[in-house]
Design a protein around this motif. Structure first.
Motif, mmCIF file in Angstrom:
data_model
loop_
_atom_site.group_PDB
_atom_site.id
_atom_site.type_symbol
_atom_site.label_atom_id
_atom_site.label_comp_id
_atom_site.label_asym_id
_atom_site.label_seq_id
_atom_site.Cartn_x
_atom_site.Cartn_y
_atom_site.Cartn_z
ATOM 1 N N GLY A 87 42.969 44.548 46.927
ATOM 2 C CA GLY A 87 42.424 43.543 46.025
ATOM 3 C C GLY A 87 43.347 42.352 45.881
ATOM 4 O O GLY A 87 44.540 42.425 46.165
ATOM 5 N N ASP A 88 42.777 41.235 45.447
ATOM 6 C CA ASP A 88 43.535 40.018 45.213
ATOM 7 C C ASP A 88 42.823 39.212 44.135
ATOM 8 O O ASP A 88 41.996 39.746 43.402
ATOM 9 C CB ASP A 88 43.705 39.220 46.505
ATOM 10 N N LEU A 89 43.124 37.936 44.045
ATOM 11 C CA LEU A 89 42.499 37.084 43.042
ATOM 12 C C LEU A 89 40.973 37.142 43.139
ATOM 13 O O LEU A 89 40.276 37.161 42.116
ATOM 14 C CB LEU A 89 42.991 35.636 43.183
ATOM 15 N N ALA A 90 40.451 37.191 44.338
ATOM 16 C CA ALA A 90 38.992 37.262 44.520
ATOM 17 C C ALA A 90 38.409 38.503 43.841
ATOM 18 O O ALA A 90 37.307 38.466 43.301
ATOM 19 C CB ALA A 90 38.638 37.249 46.006
ATOM 20 N N THR A 91 39.153 39.597 43.845
ATOM 21 C CA THR A 91 38.703 40.826 43.192
ATOM 22 C C THR A 91 38.606 40.617 41.690
ATOM 23 O O THR A 91 37.642 41.048 41.049
ATOM 24 C CB THR A 91 39.662 41.989 43.508
ATOM 25 N N VAL A 92 39.594 39.941 41.119
ATOM 26 C CA VAL A 92 39.580 39.666 39.680
ATOM 27 C C VAL A 92 38.415 38.732 39.337
ATOM 28 O O VAL A 92 37.721 38.928 38.329
ATOM 29 C CB VAL A 92 40.921 39.069 39.206
ATOM 30 N N ASP A 133 33.992 48.477 24.964
ATOM 31 C CA ASP A 133 34.921 47.381 25.248
ATOM 32 C C ASP A 133 36.245 47.913 25.787
ATOM 33 O O ASP A 133 36.847 47.303 26.678
ATOM 34 C CB ASP A 133 35.141 46.541 23.994
ATOM 35 N N ASP A 134 36.686 49.051 25.264
ATOM 36 C CA ASP A 134 37.928 49.667 25.761
ATOM 37 C C ASP A 134 37.825 50.035 27.239
ATOM 38 O O ASP A 134 38.807 49.923 27.981
ATOM 39 C CB ASP A 134 38.293 50.904 24.943
ATOM 40 N N HIS A 135 36.637 50.458 27.678
ATOM 41 C CA HIS A 135 36.450 50.784 29.099
ATOM 42 C C HIS A 135 36.640 49.537 29.961
ATOM 43 O O HIS A 135 37.288 49.585 31.010
ATOM 44 C CB HIS A 135 35.080 51.401 29.360
ATOM 45 N N LEU A 140 39.982 46.453 33.624
ATOM 46 C CA LEU A 140 40.552 45.143 33.961
ATOM 47 C C LEU A 140 42.066 45.226 34.090
ATOM 48 O O LEU A 140 42.651 44.616 34.996
ATOM 49 C CB LEU A 140 40.148 44.088 32.927
ATOM 50 N N VAL A 141 42.724 45.983 33.238
ATOM 51 C CA VAL A 141 44.181 46.146 33.336
ATOM 52 C C VAL A 141 44.548 46.744 34.683
ATOM 53 O O VAL A 141 45.489 46.290 35.347
ATOM 54 C CB VAL A 141 44.726 46.991 32.162
ATOM 55 N N VAL A 142 43.809 47.748 35.131
ATOM 56 C CA VAL A 142 44.060 48.364 36.440
ATOM 57 C C VAL A 142 43.926 47.316 37.550
ATOM 58 O O VAL A 142 44.783 47.204 38.435
ATOM 59 C CB VAL A 142 43.098 49.549 36.689
ATOM 60 N N ILE A 151 51.846 39.270 37.581
ATOM 61 C CA ILE A 151 51.161 38.602 36.478
ATOM 62 C C ILE A 151 51.891 38.695 35.146
ATOM 63 O O ILE A 151 51.677 37.897 34.261
ATOM 64 C CB ILE A 151 49.705 39.112 36.361
ATOM 65 N N GLY A 152 52.744 39.679 34.956
ATOM 66 C CA GLY A 152 53.464 39.794 33.685
ATOM 67 C C GLY A 152 52.860 40.863 32.797
ATOM 68 O O GLY A 152 53.034 42.042 33.038
ATOM 69 N N ASP A 153 52.131 40.455 31.777
ATOM 70 C CA ASP A 153 51.571 41.356 30.769
ATOM 71 C C ASP A 153 50.074 41.560 31.011
ATOM 72 O O ASP A 153 49.251 40.847 30.436
ATOM 73 C CB ASP A 153 51.819 40.758 29.383
ATOM 74 N N PRO A 154 49.695 42.543 31.842
ATOM 75 C CA PRO A 154 48.271 42.728 32.136
ATOM 76 C C PRO A 154 47.447 43.127 30.913
ATOM 77 O O PRO A 154 46.272 42.774 30.817
ATOM 78 C CB PRO A 154 48.250 43.815 33.209
ATOM 79 N N GLU A 155 48.054 43.842 29.956
ATOM 80 C CA GLU A 155 47.326 44.233 28.733
ATOM 81 C C GLU A 155 46.944 42.989 27.933
ATOM 82 O O GLU A 155 45.796 42.823 27.514
ATOM 83 C CB GLU A 155 48.190 45.154 27.865
ATOM 84 N N GLY A 156 47.921 42.121 27.715
ATOM 85 C CA GLY A 156 47.658 40.893 26.971
ATOM 86 C C GLY A 156 46.721 39.962 27.719
ATOM 87 O O GLY A 156 45.838 39.338 27.123
ATOM 88 N N LEU A 157 46.907 39.872 29.031
ATOM 89 C CA LEU A 157 46.047 39.021 29.839
ATOM 90 C C LEU A 157 44.610 39.532 29.801
ATOM 91 O O LEU A 157 43.670 38.747 29.710
ATOM 92 C CB LEU A 157 46.556 38.946 31.278
#
Length: 194
Positions: A87-92, A133-135, A140-142, A151-157
């Protein structure tokens, strides 16, 4: 002559009721979807629907859960890409596309908006919405961790992206349509690229 109602037996009752509920939301808007109108469309009785779903809110919540399970299936390939390291940016950005309404008539988002408005007055509904929403957050964090490792803080992002997407989702459903959807994807790209 007295008119009698013929109640039809549904082949896959739960799935048919939930799919028809979403169809009716897309066609008529949530306000016009009642137990009676749904029963008439399905050629069954309102009592039968109430037996299985309890209340209209119960029916709407189950419809949301069913709809969300389908979207979880759409997220699965993106999670597989993340797990495989492909995956990459396109995946996000594709993840954002799964999250966002397709257009202003997206019944899933019409349902979310209606149930959000009711959640402050219904603890069960509020808890279910937080769980769903948690799902999205966990998935998304994964994807962020695997696809954008620096990216740094994936939870916050994840929290910030989902808040932005929620805002755009409201704009899409409230008449912004596909132009707002494209803007949301563009803003996501701008947020994630230096």
């Amino acid at each position: 002559m007295a008119r009698t109602r013929s109640n039809r037996r549904l082949d896959r009752p739960r799935e048919q009721v939930l799919a028809t509920t979403l169809e009716m939301i897309a066609e008529q808007g949530l306000g016009k979807v009642t137990i009676a109108s749904l029963a008439a469309r399905l050629e069954t009785s309102g009592g039968h629907l109430l037996y299985y779903f309890g209340t209209r809110n119960g029916l709407l919540l189950e419809t949301l859960r069913w709809s969300e399970s389908q979207y979880a299936e759409q997220r699965a390939p993106l999670l597989e890409q993340a797990a495989a390291g492909t995956g990459d940016l396109a995946t996000v950005l594709e993840f954002a596309g799964v999250f966002l309404p397709v257009d202003e008539r997206d019944p899933r988002w019409m349902l979310w908006l209606e149930l959000w408005a009711r959640a402050p007055y219904d603890a069960e509904l509020a808890a279910a919405q937080r769980e769903l929403d948690d799902h999205w957050h966990d998935d998304l964090v994964v994807v962020l961790r695997a696809c954008l490792p620096g990216i740094g803080d994936p939870e916050g992002l994840s929290a910030r992206l989902r808040a932005m997407w929620d805002g755009f989702a409201i704009a899409i459903v409230n008449g912004g349509g596909t132009a707002q959807r494209e803007a949301a994807i563009g803003h996501t790209r701008a947020t994630l690229t230096p």
